[in-house]
Every structure is written in C-alpha cells, then in structure tokens.
Write an enzyme that holds these catalytic residues in place. Structure first.
Site, mmCIF file in Angstrom:
data_model
loop_
_atom_site.group_PDB
_atom_site.id
_atom_site.type_symbol
_atom_site.label_atom_id
_atom_site.label_comp_id
_atom_site.label_asym_id
_atom_site.label_seq_id
_atom_site.Cartn_x
_atom_site.Cartn_y
_atom_site.Cartn_z
ATOM 1 N N ASN A 204 0.817 -1.222 0.000
ATOM 2 C CA ASN A 204 0.000 0.000 0.000
ATOM 3 C C ASN A 204 0.846 1.265 0.000
ATOM 4 O O ASN A 204 0.425 2.304 -0.536
ATOM 5 C CB ASN A 204 -0.951 0.004 1.193
ATOM 6 C CG ASN A 204 -0.246 -0.213 2.523
ATOM 7 O OD1 ASN A 204 0.395 -1.251 2.734
ATOM 8 N ND2 ASN A 204 -0.356 0.744 3.424
ATOM 9 N N HIS A 297 -5.170 -4.853 10.679
ATOM 10 C CA HIS A 297 -5.504 -5.235 9.294
ATOM 11 C C HIS A 297 -6.342 -6.511 9.206
ATOM 12 O O HIS A 297 -6.205 -7.279 8.251
ATOM 13 C CB HIS A 297 -4.226 -5.368 8.463
ATOM 14 C CG HIS A 297 -3.372 -4.141 8.453
ATOM 15 N ND1 HIS A 297 -3.827 -2.929 7.973
ATOM 16 C CD2 HIS A 297 -2.103 -3.922 8.875
ATOM 17 C CE1 HIS A 297 -2.871 -2.021 8.098
ATOM 18 N NE2 HIS A 297 -1.813 -2.598 8.636
#
Length: 434
Positions: A204, A297
């Site tokens: 990311n 996450h």
C-alpha cells in the site's frame, strides 16, 4: 536423508530457544542521509533482479540525462569481456523530477558465479553472484522495510546470511508521496541490492495515488522493474520467476484480482504451466496476509483470499509469504480458514523495520491454524535443501543481534498425494477448467 539435512537438523536441535522473559527493544529513529555532491553521470541506487533464465537486470539512476544505459561485465575485476545496452525512463511527480532510470539485462550468465560489472561506462565497480542452478538455495525475506535504524539492523543481519535471492512482499521505501525518499531508499539498500537479486512486489505504501493528478505505482514501476514480461504478465504488479528448482509467484494485493481480472487469468495460466519435476517447490508472495491473528488489518485480505486461494491449493502451493502486518506469524498448513494438510503454510513477515512501529495486539484465543506469533522486527531465511525438504527460520532483531526465534522444517507438497486429487475436486476443477 542427505548429509546437509542431517546437519541442519542437528543445528536446530542445538539452537537456544527464545527467552520467555524477552523484553522488546524500544523504537528507533528514522535514518538521515547527509547530502553529498556526486557527478551527474555517476551511477546511483544500483540494484539487480532476475530477468529470465541465466539473465539479470541491472537498474540504476543518474542525474545526467545523457548517460548511456550500458553495463559492462566479466568474471574478473576491471576486465569486462561483455557489454549490454538497455533502456531508460524517467518520471515527474508534482515538483519532483526523477533522474534517468536505467534498466539493462545482462547475460547469459553462468550459475553460482561471481561477476564484476560497471554501469554507464564509469563509476565504481560492483560485484554480483548468480544463484545456483539447483538445490540447495537460500532466500532472505523481509517485508515493510522502510528507512529507520531498525531497517539498518535488519539489513545488517541479512547481509550476514549467505543468501542467494532476497524477496520482499511489499512496502519498500515508505516514501509515501515524498519522492526523494525513494532516492534515499535506493542509496540505503544499494550495498546489498547490487550484489544479490532483489525480487519485490508492491504494498500500500507504493501506491501513491492522487485522483486526477497522479497514477498509482508510478515511482515503483519506474524504479523497480521486475520480470513481468519474461513471465507472460501484462503488469509489473504481478509476475513469476524460476530459480534453482523453485517457482515463485509475486502477486499484487492492490490491483484487480477477481476471476474476471487480468491478474486472475494470468495466475491461472501461470500455475497450469508449473512443472513440479523441474520446480518441485512452489512459493507465492503478496502484501496483505490471508491468515492473520493480529488485531491490525483484520479481514483486509479476505476478498483476494476468496478469489485466489482455491487456485493456490489446487496447484499445491507450499508456502505463502506476506507483509502489511508489522509483526511475525507462522501458520499450520491451511485452507478455507482452517488447518488443511494440502494447504499452504502462511507466514506474515511485515517486520523489516518501518517507521510506523510494531503491531502488538493479537486476537485471543489464538486460532487453531496459528502456530507462532510475535511482534518484533526481524527477517526470515528459507533454505531449500532438496526436492522435498526446506528449513525456515525467523530471526528477531534483539537489540543489534539476530536471534533465531522460530524455525520449522517444511516438506514440499510435490511429493505428497495432494496433487493427485481427482479432477472433480472443486479446487482442482477451478484450475483445470478453461
């Protein structure tokens, strides 16, 4: 059993276990990179990557737009018997303009050999060592590196490992839109990345997308070109390579992965081409873990897992390596959310040293598929000993020492009954159907 397997078993049995009263060291500062004047034509940020059978891609940058994309190389110092010419690119990002980014493929190269090379016709001489043609082979693995003092500690420990290839499951520089941080990252890793191939996939922090202004992965794709074309892929964000009896697939967690996507179609085609006699070990890397018992996450990888995990199980993938979660975790062989003897071992290793710190909180109780988990910085080493056995070890950064804190012997699925399932078994059917 081969002698080297026996020796490694003895090594494991003699290794000291981690102390139960381990106290995690505190965070460390972001590294500073003093400015130094360089000639505009001087090669910088040199790194290498595998580029097909017996070939290596050499990448570097220069401030001069006129420097040639030429690599001279040979088997003795300052005696360059060969030369290859490559390509170059550059990019702009707001007020930032990159230097000239060179990518040159050299070869054919002999296996397990030392080569000396020079980039652009001048500058310092570098050395690289090619991987062996067959087992044993050692991979170093570290995700979510960043540019902190912990990063430097991790790199120092990897440098002490006699590895052949370094693999990174995403989040390299943590530049996060500040493009000069890509330059400092290239400077930081050059001593290691210029000497052994670094094979990477995106995370990311590589995305750097700004709607209507900047495309995703512009810097990553410009600087870290991987062998996607050599593996029949249409994108630098997913590709595969083969080295010394291992077929390695690098997937993209941040590009489309549903069954109608280019990545899904490519993965399915790539898996059907795998010959387990030629490459008995099958490894997969991507950024967002599918099996994660850390509170950080949670469930982010569920959609990709639902789409692609059946393909991986049908092909008999041995090991999946991921990052993203800033901690370490190793699972049992797993499939569809539970232990499965024909599933892959999943390892989360997003603990290279990033500036965001560690993810310290885990789900309680620990899932039955989770074998070992710890929030510490460190790196992993995978030594594939032969066609059937590999030794995985995780080395925690304990202050400035690398402490082996987890280890396990793995057996390749290529020699087990998992790959002989009937074609009407649902995962196998998904892989075989047109």
């Amino acid at each position: 059993m081969e002698l080297n397997v026996v020796l490694l078993i003895m090594l494991v049995s003699c290794a000291a276990t981690a102390a139960t009263d381990y106290v995690r060291p505190p965070p460390r500062a972001t590294l500073s990179f003093p400015w130094s004047k360089k000639r505009s034509s001087e090669p910088q940020q040199v790194h290498i990557s595998l580029a097909g059978e017996k070939h290596m891609r050499v990448s570097w940058t220069t401030n001069s737009k006129h420097s040639p994309s030429v690599v001279e190389y040979g088997t003795s110092s300052k005696n360059y018997s060969f030369a290859s010419k490559g390509e170059s690119t550059s990019y702009s990002y707001f007020l930032y303009s990159s230097g000239k980014i060179h990518h040159t493929v050299i070869g054919p190269l002999e296996h397990n050999s030392l080569y000396y090379y020079r980039c652009g016709g001048e500058g310092p001489e570098f050395q690289l060592k090619t991987p062996p043609s067959w087992f044993p082979i050692t991979f170093a693995v570290a995700g979510d590196l960043g540019q902190t003092e912990w990063t430097k500690s991790t790199l120092d420990h990897i440098n002490q490992c006699k590895y052949d290839v370094h693999m990174i499951p995403g989040d390299l520089s943590y530049a996060d839109y500040l493009q000069h941080r890509w330059d400092t990252f290239g400077e930081l890793v050059q001593p290691l990345a210029s000497a052994r191939p670094w094979m990477v996939t995106q995370g990311n922090h590589e995305k750097e997308y700004i709607p209507m202004l900047e495309d995703s992965f512009k810097s990553y794709n410009s600087r870290w070109k991987m062998p996607y074309q050599e593996s029949g892929s249409v994108s630098n964000l997913f590709y595969s390579f083969e080295v010394a009896g291992a077929h390695v697939i690098m997937l993209g967690s941040y590009t489309d992965y549903d069954k109608y996507s280019d990545q899904y179609s490519w993965l399915k085609a790539d898996l059907t081409k795998v010959d387990r006699k030629r490459t008995p070990w099958l490894l997969v890397l991507f950024h967002v873990p599918w099996y994660n018992s850390n509170e950080a996450h949670q469930h982010e990888g569920d959609d990709m897992k639902a789409a692609m995990e059946p393909l991986l199980r049908a092909a008999g993938v041995d090991l999946v390596l991921a990052g993203h979660v800033h901690a370490y975790e190793r699972t049992n062989r797993a499939y569809n959310g539970r232990s499965d003897p024909c599933g892959a071992v999943h390892i989360t290793i997003g603990d290279g040293g990033n500036r965001e710190g560690l993810a310290n909180k885990y789900v309680d109780p620990q899932p039955e598929w989770s074998i070992f988990r710890e929030a510490s910085f460190g790196h992993g080493e995978l030594r594939i000993v032969n066609t059937s056995h590999a030794y995985w070890s995780w080395h925690r950064n304990d202050d400035d020492e690398a402490v082996r804190s987890d280890q396990v012997w793995l057996t390749s699925l290529s020699g087990l009954e998992c790959l002989n399932e009937k074609a009407d078994h649902e995962p196998r059917k998904m892989l075989l159907e047109p």
